[in-house]
Design a protein around this motif. Structure first.
Motif: not given
Length: 199
Positions: A83-105
């Motif tokens: 439960l913690f594992f899935g919740s952590a992935i959701n937290l980082f994927t949908y709430f934390v990491f969208p705060l920055f964008t990578l353009h360089s391959y």
């Protein structure tokens, strides 16, 4: 059960989730199992961490059925960890990491490699403490004990199955292709990192 080691096991379990989330952010493909999770998430509109937890729960139930001496306390602890594992992935994927964008391959590739290394370290440390189990690996171990096929045979079979279903759904329903160069990088890099962290 040693509380300190259990706490560390939970920490490294979440570290693995953080690493997986980094590989998702890189958007150059993901590992075999996560390619299925990501494809199912896009297809069903359910968050990827939730899909990951659900599929792991299914493997956990299969482990419980195959286990000749099941300890319900251990399975309950594993359920909480998932439960913690899935919740952590959701937290980082949908709430934390969208705060920055990578353009360089190149940066995307480096981020993917970093995420794979972090996920591998987390997984290896969890395996080292032997308090929490990863359902898929445990499932394959149980099958290997009861048949003439090896653990490696079953683990690779699941990887191939995940890739096949992910590709089938992708081309049938025109979804985002998750089996890409990241899948190859993960295949080559993840196991050695896990082995080093486990020792």
């Amino acid at each position: 059960m040693n509380r300190k080691n259990l706490t560390l096991s939970f920490f490294y379990y979440l570290l693995s989730a953080f690493g997986i989330s980094l590989t998702l952010k890189a958007s150059i493909g993901v590992s075999s199992f996560n390619s299925l999770n990501a494809t199912l998430a896009e297809f069903s509109k359910i968050k990827i961490g939730t899909i990951t937890a659900i599929l792991n729960f299914l493997f956990l139930i299969a482990c419980l059925l195959l286990d000749r001496q099941p300890k319900l306390k251990n399975y309950l602890t594993m359920s909480i960890a998932l439960l913690f594992f899935g919740s952590a992935i959701n937290l980082f994927t949908y709430f934390v990491f969208p705060l920055f964008t990578l353009h360089s391959y190149l940066l995307k590739c480096l981020l993917f490699i970093l995420g794979t290394i972090i996920a591998g370290i987390g997984t290896g440390k969890v395996l080292k403490y032997q308090l929490l189990k990863f359902p898929i690996e445990t499932f394959c171990l149980f099958l290997a004990e009861r048949t003439t096929h090896s653990f490696k045979f079953y683990r690779y079979s699941i990887d191939l199955f995940c890739i096949a279903i992910a590709l089938l759904l992708t081309f049938t329903f025109h979804l985002t292709l998750m089996v890409r160069e990241g899948t190859v990088i993960s295949f080559l890099l993840l196991s050695p990192v896990i082995a080093l962290a486990k020792d």
